[in-house]
Design a protein around this motif. Structure first.
Motif, short mmCIF file in Angstrom:
data_model
loop_
_atom_site.label_atom_id
_atom_site.label_comp_id
_atom_site.label_asym_id
_atom_site.label_seq_id
_atom_site.Cartn_x
_atom_site.Cartn_y
_atom_site.Cartn_z
N GLU A 31 35.52 35.30 37.75
CA GLU A 31 35.68 34.63 39.04
C GLU A 31 34.31 34.27 39.60
O GLU A 31 33.33 34.98 39.40
CB GLU A 31 36.46 35.51 40.03
N ILE A 32 34.25 33.13 40.28
CA ILE A 32 33.02 32.70 40.95
C ILE A 32 33.36 32.34 42.39
O ILE A 32 34.44 31.81 42.68
CB ILE A 32 32.33 31.51 40.26
N ASP A 33 32.43 32.63 43.27
CA ASP A 33 32.65 32.33 44.70
C ASP A 33 31.29 32.23 45.38
O ASP A 33 30.49 33.17 45.33
CB ASP A 33 33.49 33.43 45.35
N GLY A 34 31.03 31.09 46.00
CA GLY A 34 29.79 30.91 46.74
C GLY A 34 28.53 31.08 45.92
O GLY A 34 27.52 31.57 46.41
N GLY A 35 28.59 30.68 44.67
CA GLY A 35 27.40 30.78 43.82
C GLY A 35 27.22 32.12 43.15
O GLY A 35 26.22 32.33 42.46
N GLU A 36 28.17 33.03 43.31
CA GLU A 36 28.06 34.36 42.71
C GLU A 36 29.19 34.58 41.71
O GLU A 36 30.31 34.09 41.90
CB GLU A 36 28.12 35.44 43.79
N VAL A 37 28.90 35.35 40.66
CA VAL A 37 29.91 35.73 39.68
C VAL A 37 30.50 37.07 40.08
O VAL A 37 29.77 38.02 40.35
CB VAL A 37 29.31 35.83 38.26
N GLY A 38 31.82 37.14 40.14
CA GLY A 38 32.50 38.37 40.54
C GLY A 38 33.08 39.11 39.35
O GLY A 38 32.43 39.30 38.32
N LYS A 39 34.35 39.50 39.48
CA LYS A 39 35.02 40.25 38.41
C LYS A 39 35.14 39.40 37.15
O LYS A 39 35.30 38.19 37.22
CB LYS A 39 36.41 40.68 38.89
N ARG A 40 35.09 40.08 36.02
CA ARG A 40 35.19 39.36 34.75
C ARG A 40 35.83 40.24 33.69
O ARG A 40 35.73 41.46 33.74
CB ARG A 40 33.82 38.87 34.30
N MET A 41 36.48 39.59 32.73
CA MET A 41 37.20 40.29 31.67
C MET A 41 37.10 39.52 30.36
O MET A 41 36.93 38.30 30.36
CB MET A 41 38.68 40.44 32.03
N SER A 42 37.24 40.25 29.26
CA SER A 42 37.26 39.64 27.95
C SER A 42 38.56 40.03 27.24
O SER A 42 39.12 41.10 27.49
CB SER A 42 36.06 40.12 27.12
N SER A 43 39.04 39.13 26.39
CA SER A 43 40.28 39.41 25.65
C SER A 43 40.12 38.91 24.21
O SER A 43 39.14 38.24 23.87
CB SER A 43 41.46 38.69 26.31
N SER A 44 41.10 39.19 23.38
CA SER A 44 41.06 38.76 21.98
C SER A 44 41.89 37.49 21.76
O SER A 44 42.34 37.23 20.65
CB SER A 44 41.57 39.88 21.07
N LEU A 45 42.08 36.70 22.82
CA LEU A 45 42.93 35.51 22.71
C LEU A 45 42.18 34.29 22.18
O LEU A 45 42.35 33.17 22.69
CB LEU A 45 43.56 35.19 24.06
#
Length: 515
Positions: A170-184
């Protein structure tokens, strides 16, 4: 993050050197970045404006390093050979272009393979290139930063798909927030046993888990990665979309569903040829579209934007001081082009200030496009006079410019076309004007004719031309020339001023300062 003990970490990042010596930097020293992905290995050499790096060189080899890993746990042997061969070539290219040491980032395939460390050692021994292996969350963060390089201050969800993984951030106001990786990743999905039914279950459950962790993300969905770009090309082909520029191409949830059905009904080889997608990439599109449909269905974004920027651009953004990040990438790219290619660098600012009264009611988003046009108004002067208008339009609509929607590209292109031509009918770009409304097309014509006239008052960077006054209710356009500029108001200049007044449907009034 793998590779934390690498000396690159001690030096403050994979480049091992600062790319931007000062926050006030305007130009970027040439730098080469290699992305060793599960499906492709790509070299990009950046150059140009510090805030809006341009692709000086771009080459991709489809190696499929991650093909078959689900069964063997090891890198594809043929892919290893092709990747090593590509890296040897890229090292020599980098030396020839003066990039300094290439920065190479490896993602899912290399980090997950049993022989990943062995491959890294082989690459370093054979080429001298050190692979900086990043984990899934770091991959998501860098991809999101790449999006921010092109869209400052954006907010939404960045979805990056590679051959063996798919990341969300997720990004908001120029900042990177929560993030996840998957095997898709489509390579892994293709190797999955059980066919479409099992794939659908795995995709649905994985995306649902990601939504549980990330929460609602109903804003914009940014798509990063070759498989998404291939799907966008198919979407363009289905819609008969006239502007074949992937960056900032927009889709809706409905268009994703329709394109998914369209892909199912088509002969893949014929579709590949029509859409201009490579065989290796097209083979993964049926798997990637299944993932995209589920992501869109689950997160329900209000719109979807394709980004040509990702990990490679994210690495550059990582090094930018905040003062540099805060600049407008479009304006910075145009300033750089003016400084490099115009006859009087700095005159674009004079032009902007002179014509501004005509566009006093323009909103900020439109003002920046007007400013960009002023900065670019003279960069194509070397083109043959018969082709300058079309050259300007082509450059604006297809150039590597960040922070531009497709409709804004066409607006900018039309303005620059009219900088050199009174008419646009009959050009090979006529069908692109359908991407903007009639009011915007008319305004772009007025802007172009304002540029065309003001260019006749060509003096110097800090020239005092006088002023224009625009009275929209009275439909009067008044020109007050300075003593310095008055002698420049010859027959051709007068004709162009009258053409501008005609475009505004205004009465033309000319006044000259007395000596």
């Amino acid at each position: 993050m793998d590779g934390a003990s690498d000396s690159t970490q001690d030096d403050g990042g994979p480049f091992g050197r600062p790319l931007f010596d000062k926050p006030s930097a305007r130009a970027l020293s040439r730098v080469g970045v290699v992305d060793v992905g599960s499906n492709s290995v790509r070299l990009v050499v950046f150059d140009g404006a510090a805030r809006s790096p341009a692709y000086f060189y771009n080459e991709k080899i489809m190696c499929a390093l991650g093909a078959g890993m689900s069964e063997t746990g090891r890198l594809n042997p043929e892919g290893r050979k092709r990747a090593l061969s590509a890296l040897k070539r890229f090292r020599l290219l980098g030396e020839g272009m003066g990039t300094g040491p290439l920065v190479a980032v490896a993602t899912a395939a290399v980090r997950e393979a049993e022989d990943g460390l062995d491959f890294r050692a082989e690459v370093e021994a054979e080429t001298g290139i050190r692979l900086w292996v990043i984990d899934g969350k770091e991959e998501a963060r860098l991809s999101a930063q790449g999006v921010l390089l092109g869209w400052p201050g954006s907010y939404g969800l960045v979805c990056d798909i590679g051959g063996s993984s798919m990341e969300l951030a997720e990004i908001d106001g120029g900042e990177v927030g929560k993030r996840m990786s998957s095997s898709l990743g489509p390579l892994k999905l293709r190797d999955l046993k059980g066919g479409k039914k099992v794939r659908k279950k795995v995709i649905r459950e994985t995306v649902a888990e990601m939504q549980d962790a990330l929460g609602e993300q109903k804003n914009r969905l940014f798509l990063v990665g070759g498989s998404w770009r291939a799907i966008a090309k198919v979407d363009m082909e289905r819609r008969e979309y006239p502007l074949h520029v992937l960056h900032e191409y927009r889709m809706t949830p409905k268009s994703v569903r329709e394109t998914a059905k369209y892909i199912q009904k088509q002969d893949i080889e014929e579709l590949r040829n029509r859409a201009g997608v490579s065989s290796a990439r097209m083979a993964l599109v049926p798997y990637a579209i299944e993932v995209l449909r589920e992501v869109v269905k689950t997160f329900k974004p209000r719109d979807i934007a394709v980004s040509s920027y990702g990990i490679r651009e994210g690495l550059l953004y990582e090094q930018m001081p905040q003062q540099l990040r805060d600049r407008d990438p479009l304006i910075e790219a145009c300033r750089f082009a003016e400084a490099k290619d115009s006859r009087v660098p700095g005159f674009g600012k004079v032009v902007y200030e002179f014509i501004q009264p005509i566009f006093r009611s323009a909103k900020p988003d439109r003002r920046r496009i007007i400013k960009a046009a002023c900065l670019l108004h003279d960069v194509s002067w070397r083109a043959h006079p018969d082709y300058r208008a079309e050259d300007c339009f082509d450059n604006a609509t297809r150039a590597n410019l960040g922070g531009l929607k497709h409709s804004e590209r066409v607006y900018l292109g039309l303005a620059l076309l009219h900088r050199y031509s009174n008419k646009r009918e009959g050009t090979r770009f006529e069908d692109l004007t359908d991407l903007i409304d009639d009011k915007s097309a008319k305004e772009a014509e007025v802007l172009g004719k304002a540029l065309r006239f003001t260019a006749m008052l060509w003096l110097k960077e800090d020239a005092k031309l006088g002023e224009m006054r625009w009275y929209p209710k009275k439909r009067k356009l008044e020109l007050r020339l300075s003593k310095e500029a008055a002698p420049l108001f010859g027959e051709v200049a007068e004709s162009r001023f009258m053409s501008l007044a005609e475009a505004l449907e205004a009465e033309a009034i000319v006044k000259t300062a007395r000596g």
